[in-house]
Motif scaffolding. Structure first.
Motif, PDB file in Angstrom:
ATOM      1  N   ALA A 300       0.827  -1.209   0.000  1.00 60.19           N
ATOM      2  CA  ALA A 300       0.000   0.000   0.000  1.00 60.19           C
ATOM      3  C   ALA A 300       0.858   1.254   0.000  1.00 60.19           C
ATOM      4  CB  ALA A 300      -0.924  -0.013   1.218  1.00 60.19           C
ATOM      5  N   VAL A 320      -7.676  10.037   2.661  1.00 61.65           N
ATOM      6  CA  VAL A 320      -8.102   8.690   2.252  1.00 61.65           C
ATOM      7  C   VAL A 320      -7.413   7.633   3.104  1.00 61.65           C
ATOM      8  CG1 VAL A 320      -8.017   6.993   0.384  1.00 61.65           C
ATOM      9  CG2 VAL A 320      -8.702   9.354  -0.094  1.00 61.65           C
ATOM     10  N   ALA A 321      -6.105   7.786   3.312  1.00 63.97           N
ATOM     11  CA  ALA A 321      -5.348   6.806   4.101  1.00 63.97           C
ATOM     12  C   ALA A 321      -5.904   6.711   5.520  1.00 63.97           C
ATOM     13  CB  ALA A 321      -3.872   7.180   4.126  1.00 63.97           C
ATOM     14  N   VAL A 324      -9.305   4.923   5.503  1.00 60.85           N
ATOM     15  CA  VAL A 324      -9.128   3.471   5.328  1.00 60.85           C
ATOM     16  C   VAL A 324      -8.738   2.841   6.666  1.00 60.85           C
ATOM     17  CG1 VAL A 324      -7.649   1.698   4.272  1.00 60.85           C
ATOM     18  CG2 VAL A 324      -8.579   3.552   2.872  1.00 60.85           C
ATOM     19  N   VAL A 327     -11.957   2.711   8.898  1.00 63.51           N
ATOM     20  CA  VAL A 327     -12.918   1.682   8.493  1.00 63.51           C
ATOM     21  C   VAL A 327     -12.391   0.287   8.824  1.00 63.51           C
ATOM     22  CG1 VAL A 327     -14.056   0.596   6.512  1.00 63.51           C
ATOM     23  CG2 VAL A 327     -13.976   3.098   6.699  1.00 63.51           C
ATOM     24  N   GLY A 328     -11.116   0.030   8.513  1.00 59.17           N
ATOM     25  CA  GLY A 328     -10.528  -1.277   8.781  1.00 59.17           C
ATOM     26  C   GLY A 328     -10.520  -1.601  10.268  1.00 59.17           C
ATOM     27  N   ILE A 346      -6.187  -4.373   6.354  1.00 55.07           N
ATOM     28  CA  ILE A 346      -6.693  -3.210   5.617  1.00 55.07           C
ATOM     29  C   ILE A 346      -6.381  -1.924   6.377  1.00 55.07           C
ATOM     30  CG2 ILE A 346      -8.795  -2.059   4.805  1.00 55.07           C
ATOM     31  CD1 ILE A 346      -9.957  -4.859   4.297  1.00 55.07           C
ATOM     32  N   ALA A 347      -6.598  -1.961   7.694  1.00 53.84           N
ATOM     33  CA  ALA A 347      -6.300  -0.786   8.517  1.00 53.84           C
ATOM     34  C   ALA A 347      -4.826  -0.420   8.433  1.00 53.84           C
ATOM     35  CB  ALA A 347      -6.696  -1.049   9.972  1.00 53.84           C
ATOM     36  N   GLY A 350      -3.854   1.572   5.597  1.00 52.65           N
ATOM     37  CA  GLY A 350      -4.211   2.974   5.738  1.00 52.65           C
ATOM     38  C   GLY A 350      -3.269   3.740   6.634  1.00 52.65           C
ATOM     39  N   SER A 353       0.401   3.937   5.354  1.00 59.61           N
ATOM     40  CA  SER A 353       0.529   4.835   4.199  1.00 59.61           C
ATOM     41  C   SER A 353       0.405   6.289   4.632  1.00 59.61           C
ATOM     42  CB  SER A 353      -0.555   4.515   3.161  1.00 59.61           C
ATOM     43  OG  SER A 353      -0.391   3.226   2.632  1.00 59.61           O
ATOM     44  N   SER A 414      -8.775   8.118  14.090  1.00 56.98           N
ATOM     45  CA  SER A 414      -8.374   8.244  12.681  1.00 56.98           C
ATOM     46  C   SER A 414      -9.372   9.095  11.904  1.00 56.98           C
ATOM     47  CB  SER A 414      -8.267   6.850  12.041  1.00 56.98           C
ATOM     48  OG  SER A 414      -7.207   6.118  12.597  1.00 56.98           O
ATOM     49  N   THR A 415     -10.664   8.962  12.223  1.00 55.25           N
ATOM     50  CA  THR A 415     -11.692   9.753  11.548  1.00 55.25           C
ATOM     51  C   THR A 415     -11.534  11.236  11.875  1.00 55.25           C
ATOM     52  OG1 THR A 415     -13.229   7.879  11.676  1.00 55.25           O
ATOM     53  CG2 THR A 415     -14.164  10.049  11.217  1.00 55.25           C
TER      54      THR A 415
END
Length: 449
Positions: A300, A320-321, A324, A327-328, A346-347, A350, A353, A414-415
């Motif tokens: 990634a 975006v990173a 991600v 969400v992950g 997946i996390a 994010g 990256s 993160s959000t």
């Protein structure tokens, strides 16, 4: 014109040589750094069984590292500027290796706390020193690439640390030592050996590099000097370093990096514990399964770096990173242990990256005179996330028997960080060179007294 073309060619050639010769050295150092920083994650259950270190004590000790790191990072970078990168990076490596080696003799919680604090003090200044080293050797247009490759090394280290830890832990009983003693002893000794080697292979200044031709040395030195001159503040105002530390943009950068570090170190220290919930796992299988999220993160980060080179603004990519990662992490909190590993992968794609994307923003806009202390401040305050995450997870697990509430908190952090990104001021790369530098001179981050 021909002379100018030759200079550009010499800078490009010198930069390529740096990537081939110096960057691999930095990556080896980073791998050793990550191994010694995170190995307690794999030794957690063994430390509890043999030494009596419970979940809360483990989390506090894991996080105590970052308290010391924050306290000593600025002084460490001052010393680095005084003695030079070669001497100081060597000192950092050897000292953290010695402390990590001593972890193999830990006997109680107090000794565990002391050694973790000393490890943080020993490592303090490593990352900012490397980033500052890049700024003194690599032209601005290539620093993002150098930083991305360097930070990707932490994911490579995390990916190989699991299998290495699993194999070392499996040596339990060899020479009368426990597996966790092999883990700390071997990885600590490795750092000491590599640190000694670094002193002989790393050059402190461009003019010391025997692997560059005289023309390449001159062209690269002039290129860095010219870039430094273009960052000069309007009217020749002097830099006030103390006021810089209170600049809203610097504090905003600290907050965003704090969130990134929350995710990185919550996973670094608690991922093995989460994976152990999968039925039938052993030390060896946990070690190999723990590498999956970090391997995914490496790929990634590679593609993020490709997009980064073409992007006029890094902020949308950073958002975006971070989303991600959110969400992950949220999905991992509500999934089964096996699917949790998938979502944590997946996390990791994010939040890992996000780190190199983040560092391109302060690196491109900070005045050279405040670059080292500003990066040190951002890294120090942001790294406090490395204290909050493992300590918080330890308390949560000891009180509830689960780390799921901690995962929900990480997703929220993160959000929030993704929203904060849009308040950052960024020097864009879509204007003509003169326009870009003029914009940077008008509003340098924390540069006016």
């Amino acid at each position: 014109m021909k002379s100018a073309d030759n200079a550009v060619s010499d800078v490009a050639t010198a930069t390529k040589k740096f990537f081939k010769r110096v960057l691999p050295i930095m990556l080896v150092m980073l791998v050793c750094n990550q191994l010694n920083r995170s190995n307690i994650g794999y030794a957690q259950d063994h430390l509890q069984a043999d030494v009596g270190i419970g979940a809360a004590a483990y989390g506090f000790g894991a996080g105590l590292f970052f308290i010391a790191y924050a306290i000593f990072e600025l002084p460490s970078n001052v010393m680095m500027e005084k003695y030079g990168a070669k001497v100081w990076l060597t000192r950092i490596m050897i000292s953290w290796g010695i402390v990590s080696f001593l972890m193999s003799f830990v006997q109680n919680e107090t000794m565990f706390y002391v050694l973790r604090f000393l490890l943080g003090a020993a490592e303090a200044g490593f990352f900012p020193a490397v980033i500052f080293y890049f700024a003194r050797w690599v032209p601005a247009g290539q620093r993002g690439k150098a930083t991305a490759i360097f930070i990707a090394g932490s994911s490579i280290a995390a990916a190989i640390s699991g299998p290495i830890a699993g194999m070392l832990l499996s040596l339990h009983g060899a020479l009368g030592l426990r597996g966790w003693q092999w883990l700390f002893g071997f990885e600590g000794a490795l750092s000491v050996v590599v640190g000694m080697a670094v002193f002989f292979v790393l050059d402190a200044r461009i003019k010391d590099a025997k692997w560059l031709s005289p023309a390449e040395k001159g062209a690269l030195s002039r290129a860095i000097s010219d870039e430094d001159a273009q960052h000069t503040t309007a009217g020749g105002a002097k830099i006030n370093r103390w006021k810089m530390l209170l600049n809203p943009q610097i504090l905003l950068l600290c907050g965003i990096y704090f969130s990134v570090q929350l995710s990185i170190y919550a996973n670094t220290f608690w991922l093995p514990s989460i994976i152990k919930q999968i039925p039938g796992t052993t030390d060896l299988t946990v070690g190999f399964l723990s590498s999956i999220p970090w391997v995914c993160a490496v790929f990634a980060m590679y593609f993020a770096a490709k997009l980064q080179d073409k992007a006029k603004s890094k902020r949308p990519l950073l958002v975006v990173a971070l989303l991600v990662a959110a969400v992950g992490t949220f999905a991992a909190a509500i999934a089964s242990p096996v699917m949790a590993l998938v979502f944590l992968a997946i996390a990791a794609m994010g939040f890992k990256s996000a780190s190199p994307l983040f560092w391109t923003i302060p690196q491109s806009g900070l005045h050279p005179m405040i670059l080292a202390p500003a990066i040190a401040s951002i890294n120090s305050l942001g790294n406090l996330g490395g204290f909050v995450a493992p300590f918080g997870f330890g308390i949560i697990k000891e009180q509830t028997g689960s780390v799921i509430p901690g995962l929900f908190a990480l997703a929220a952090a993160s959000t929030i960080a993704a929203g904060l990104v849009y308040f950052l001021k960024e020097r864009r790369t879509d204007g003509a060179p003169g326009q870009v530098e003029e914009a940077a001179a008008q509003e340098p981050v924390g540069s006016r007294a």
